[in-house]
Design a protein around this motif. Structure first.
Motif, short mmCIF file in Angstrom:
data_model
loop_
_atom_site.label_atom_id
_atom_site.label_comp_id
_atom_site.label_asym_id
_atom_site.label_seq_id
_atom_site.Cartn_x
_atom_site.Cartn_y
_atom_site.Cartn_z
N TRP A 120 49.07 6.55 54.64
CA TRP A 120 49.61 7.75 55.26
C TRP A 120 48.99 8.01 56.62
N VAL A 121 47.83 7.53 56.79
CA VAL A 121 47.27 7.59 58.16
C VAL A 121 48.05 6.64 59.07
N LYS A 122 48.33 5.52 58.51
CA LYS A 122 49.12 4.55 59.26
C LYS A 122 50.52 5.10 59.56
N GLU A 123 51.09 5.79 58.52
CA GLU A 123 52.41 6.39 58.73
C GLU A 123 52.37 7.45 59.84
N SER A 124 51.28 8.19 59.90
CA SER A 124 51.12 9.20 60.98
C SER A 124 51.09 8.52 62.34
N PHE A 125 50.37 7.36 62.37
CA PHE A 125 50.37 6.60 63.63
C PHE A 125 51.80 6.21 64.02
N ASP A 126 52.53 5.74 63.00
CA ASP A 126 53.91 5.32 63.30
C ASP A 126 54.76 6.51 63.78
N ALA A 127 54.53 7.65 63.15
CA ALA A 127 55.28 8.85 63.54
C ALA A 127 54.94 9.25 64.96
N LEU A 128 53.68 9.18 65.33
CA LEU A 128 53.25 9.55 66.68
C LEU A 128 53.82 8.57 67.70
N ARG A 129 53.96 7.35 67.36
CA ARG A 129 54.54 6.39 68.29
C ARG A 129 55.97 6.81 68.66
N LYS A 130 56.62 7.41 67.65
CA LYS A 130 57.99 7.85 67.92
C LYS A 130 57.98 9.18 68.66
N LEU A 131 57.03 10.04 68.26
CA LEU A 131 56.99 11.35 68.89
C LEU A 131 56.37 11.28 70.29
N LEU A 132 55.36 10.50 70.44
CA LEU A 132 54.70 10.37 71.75
C LEU A 132 54.59 8.89 72.05
N PRO A 133 55.67 8.28 72.33
CA PRO A 133 55.64 6.83 72.59
C PRO A 133 54.77 6.48 73.78
N GLY A 134 54.71 7.34 74.79
CA GLY A 134 53.90 7.03 75.95
C GLY A 134 52.43 6.94 75.60
#
Length: 981
Positions: A951-965
């Protein structure tokens, strides 16, 4: 009455030697012509007379002259008187001539050549009288009177003799012949029956002292004289003086020697004196008989003092009564002596004479008491035996031998009759049973005492063995068992070749048994049993051919075993088994049993096992003894197992236990053996074997107390052998038996686990469900049960049921208070996450539609619920579920933002309006997106605490989408790598 006592020849003539000299000289002178013509003599010289010249003065000598030539010599003196003129010589010749006449008269009287009436002493009398007439004042006249009195007496002229004696005593009162003359007077006076005067004369003789020649006879005649005048006491005193003189004891001081002396003294007396003494004793006895027999004798000697010859007087009186057939008086006299002088060496003889008098007189009632008195007084246990010498003892022994036998046999027979009367009473004797029995005991005891005295007195007599047996018999009947044993054994084992030896040896054994029955003291009983065993062994050794020997050996075996003396008991049993001829089967079996039991008691269990197997081989199974022997066999093997256990030989012990099962399957020891075998098999981790024994035990011995523990052991063995299903079943049964107990609760819980391991889902499910519903405590276990229930339903996809138990997990943790654990918190967090997921799903299912406000409100509601659930999960602070909750929260906010942006636009909007509407949605979605970013960033920050999960990894993935920059940059590893180089 004694014969007349003649005057002593001391006074009859002078020495023969002087007479011969005188006569020879006379004849020589005559032959020489002396008287014819005397020779011329000197005128100056005085002429001597014939007597002066030829006859020297000589003293008178009355020694006896030779018998031959008395008449010739007398005639010579007569011739001499015719020629002698000298008066002195004539006097001498007359004296000689008178003496010769007396001698010639005596000689004639002795040979009877001249009758008395011829006056043989006349010439002598005449000569003496002539001398007295011619020479009345001569000093020799006392002797002349003496000879004259004698001649008258010998002539039978007692009165003339008495007159001459009186004349002599009157004129010469101090004559040397006083004793003899007074004695002669007494003789004449006694014969004249002038007893009073005779008493005086005899008394005068006694006054001259005991050493005169006439003392004895004077004392004797004095006694007679007193007897004649009936002065019996004085007569006894007179006779006593005689006896004191002739049977003196002054030279013997020692009592025993003095006792022996009276009879010896009497036997050594000359015949005449002996006769006189015996006659004196006879008269004394007669006198005592006049005065009361034995009482008068006793009184007399008490008065005058004891005499060592009293027995002679008693004996004479006793014999006198016996001769007169006064048997009882005779016996009383003899008894009187023994009463007064019981220590006298003749006392036993008198006691025998007393008994004989009773026997001759036929007084049977007096005989036995008298014999008993004899034995008591003069036997070996009497007061005098030890003081007597061997000679007297040997004299007494024959009587003791006869009397003791007779008395003992009488008492023994009497006792037997009394015993019979007591044991088989007639109607008349019924009231005397106890009295007869008591009298019998006394009689037996008396008989035993007499038998014992016989043995002590005659230890080497031929009858002593038989007497010893009789002693033992009487002692036994008198219930004096201890002494009876001694007597029986002495007869049996000390005497050789006695016909009843075996009987005595066996009787001794019976006496031991009777003695032990009377004892109450344990120590005494033990002592006498030991003695009995020794006696029994001696009997068997000595009398092995006796039919009773095997019985004795058999009894010895039993006693030794009962006393727990097992080694000797085994030896004794072996003797019984080897006895020839063979003993009965019953006794054989008893011997084998003693051996086996003794070996067992001695802890010789291997030997005992073999012995019991041998016994069992000889028994039928329906024999009552069979079962007991089987038990003993099992116990012997079991004890071997215990021994091996003590030595830490567990494997050997197990083999022993299994041998109990194999050899004695029906024995009571089999229960313990099987139980112990299983137990120690478990110790050796031999689970299958142990399980098999335990399972069999539970079925075979269900009612046994040890079966109560079998289930525990089985459960443990099943567990160790990973037999989960049977283990679970056992636990389930255990719970069913005690559902309210702690043990039952635990069993159910473990059963559920084992069902689970055995892949028995339904059984496991049922067990966990039951446990979770019934036992809220302990909290940890009910929590696990609830968890397992949720898992079961998760696997079966029964979500509603699952959620029921998940809710129980949450509730339980929430209510656990101090009992709360990390595990309960973890499971509660897990359950909470499931419910949060449900709420998230519900949130996701709500779509935004027109009118937007309305759908957004509904969306907002499920959002809040999902957030509440996720926050509840976060409150457990379990990292595993916190990361997912955080992620889910971020996702909810991100999803809400996306849903707003993707929501349906109202229809009919202009482009501007649509643009403005989109801007408005963006404005509404933006905060949610920002919140999503913030939550995801917070979640990924857990990596700083070392948490990096899905789920930490999933949060990373979510942030990549939310803040791709920021979070969607490509890592330029190659450049970095190149840079390194």
């Amino acid at each position: 009455m004694s014969q007349p006592v003649y005057f002593s020849r001391l006074f009859s003539v002078r020495t023969l030697r002087s007479l011969v000299l005188l006569i020879s000289t006379f004849y020589l002178l005559a032959c020489a012509g002396m008287f014819d013509e005397p020779p011329a003599v000197n005128s100056v010289e005085k002429r001597k007379t014939l007597g002066e010249f030829y006859f020297e003065p000589v003293t008178l000598n009355h020694d006896p002259l030779p018998d031959q030539g008395l008449k010739t010599l007398r005639d010579a003196y007569v011739s001499l008187l015719d020629i002698v003129e000298d008066q002195e010589t004539i006097k001498i010749v007359q004296y000689r001539l008178a003496d010769l006449e007396v001698l010639l008269a005596e000689q004639q009287q002795e040979v009877g050549s001249d009758p008395m009436d011829r006056g043989v002493y006349d010439l002598a009398i005449a000569q003496y009288q002539s001398i007295l007439e011619r020479h009345p004042e001569q000093k020799e006249n006392a002797e002349v009177l003496y000879q004259l009195a004698k001649a008258h007496d010998l002539q039978g002229e007692s009165q003339q003799s008495l007159q001459v004696i009186d004349r002599l005593l009157s004129k010469y009162p101090h004559t040397l012949y006083l004793a003899e003359l007074q004695f002669r007077r007494g003789e004449i006076l006694f014969n004249n029956k002038d007893y009073s005067a005779a008493i005086q004369a005899y008394q005068t003789v006694l006054e001259q002292g005991p050493y005169t020649d006439y003392f004895m006879t004077a004392a004797y005649m004095l006694g007679w004289s007193y007897f004649k005048v009936e002065l019996y006491q004085d007569a006894l005193l007179a006779f006593t003086q005689l006896l004191d003189q002739k049977l003196p004891n002054s030279v013997i001081d020692f009592q025993m020697l003095r006792q022996l002396n009276a009879e010896q003294q009497l036997e050594k007396l000359p015949v005449g004196e002996k006769r006189l003494v015996n006659d004196s004793i006879r008269i004394m006895a007669l006198l005592f008989s006049y005065q009361g027999a034995e009482q008068s004798i006793k009184a007399f000697y008490q008065q005058v003092g004891e005499r060592h010859y009293e027995n002679l007087v008693y004996d004479r009186l006793g014999q006198q009564f016996l001769n007169e057939d006064r048997f009882r008086d005779s016996a009383l006299v003899y008894r009187g002596f023994t009463d007064v002088h019981p220590e006298h060496n003749q006392a036993p003889v008198f006691a025998v004479k007393q008994i004989d008098a009773y026997i001759i007189g036929k007084f049977p009632t007096f005989v036995l008491p008298a014999k008993q008195d004899f034995v008591d007084q003069y036997g070996i246990n009497g007061p005098f035996w030890q003081d007597w010498g061997q000679l007297i003892q040997e004299e007494v022994k024959p009587f003791l031998k006869a009397y003791i036998q007779e008395l003992a046999q009488y008492e023994h027979s009497k006792a037997q009759l009394l015993t019979k009367a007591a044991n088989q009473p007639t109607e008349e004797q019924l009231d005397k049973v106890d009295d007869n029995r008591q009298k019998a005991q006394i009689a037996y005891a008396q008989a035993a005492s007499l038998y014992r005295e016989f043995i002590e007195t005659f230890p080497h007599d031929d009858l002593t063995p038989q007497i010893t047996f009789n002693l033992a018999e009487s002692l036994f009947e008198a219930q004096n068992y201890q002494q009876a044993i001694t007597a029986y054994e002495r007869y049996a084992y000390e005497y050789l070749n006695e016909p009843r030896a075996a009987e005595a040896g066996y009787a001794a054994i019976l006496s031991f048994r009777a003695l032990r029955e009377t004892l109450t003291d344990v120590a005494a009983q033990q002592h006498w049993q030991d003695e009995q065993l020794a006696s029994q062994q001696q009997f068997v050794s000595r009398f092995s051919d006796d039919p009773r020997a095997v019985d004795v050996q058999y009894d010895t075996m039993q006693q030794l075993f009962d006393l727990q003396r097992y080694l000797p008991a085994i030896k004794s049993a072996e003797v019984v088994l080897s006895w020839q001829p063979e003993v009965s089967e019953e006794r054989k079996m008893a011997g084998q049993l003693v051996i086996a039991h003794s070996e067992f008691a001695l802890q010789q269990y291997q030997r005992a096992e073999l012995s019991y197997e041998q016994i069992l081989a000889e028994l039928n199974q329906d024999d009552p003894l069979y079962k007991d022997m089987l038990e003993r066999l099992a116990a012997s093997i079991y004890k071997q197992a215990e021994g091996n256990l003590a030595k830490q030989y567990v494997a050997l012990a197990i083999e022993d236990f299994l041998r109990v099962i194999a050899k004695a399957p029906t024995s009571s020891a089999r229960v313990n053996a099987q139980y112990d075998a299983a137990t120690y098999l478990m110790e050796l981790k031999q689970w299958p074997e142990a399980i098999g024994l335990l399972e069999d035990f539970r079925v075979r011995f269900a009612a046994h107390s040890l079966a109560e523990n079998i289930q525990d052991k089985l459960i443990f063995a099943y567990q160790q052998n990973q037999n989960w299903l049977p283990a679970a079943n056992e636990l389930k049964q255990l719970w069913q038996a005690n559902p309210d107990s702690e043990e039952g609760r635990e069993a159910l819980y473990i059963a559920a686990q084992y069902y689970l391991k055995a892949e028995q889902r339904d059984a496991a499910l049922d067990s966990y469900r039951t446990y979770a519903h019934r036992y809220p405590l302990p909290f940890n276990q009910v929590t696990e049960a609830r968890f397992q229930m949720s898992e079961f339903y998760a696997q079966s996809n029964e979500q509603a049921k699952r959620r029921f138990w998940l809710k129980k997990l949450i509730q339980g943790d929430g209510q656990a208070s101090e009992a709360r654990t990390d595990r309960s918190r973890y499971l509660a967090a897990m359950a909470s996450m499931v419910f949060a997921e449900d709420d998230v799903q519900a949130f996701n299912r709500v779509k935004l539609s027109l009118p937007l406000n309305k759908s957004l409100t509904k969306k907002r509601q499920v959002l809040d619920k999902a957030l509440d659930s996720l926050n509840a999960t976060l409150e457990y602070k379990i990292a595993e579920f916190s990361t997912v909750a955080n992620f889910k929260i971020g996702e909810i906010y991100g999803q809400l933002a996306r849903d707003l942006m993707d929501s349906e636009r109202p229809k009919g909007l202009s482009e501007l309006e649509l643009e403005q509407y989109n801007i408005l949605l963006e404005e509404q979605a933006y905060p949610f997106e920002e919140q999503a970013i913030g939550i995801h960033e917070a979640n990924i920050q857990r990596t700083w605490q070392g948490v990096y999960d899905r789920w930490v990894k999933e949060s990373f993935d979510a942030l990549r989408k939310l803040l791709p920059g920021r979070y969607n940059k490509q890592e330029q590893l190659s450049e970095a790598t190149n840079a390194i180089f």
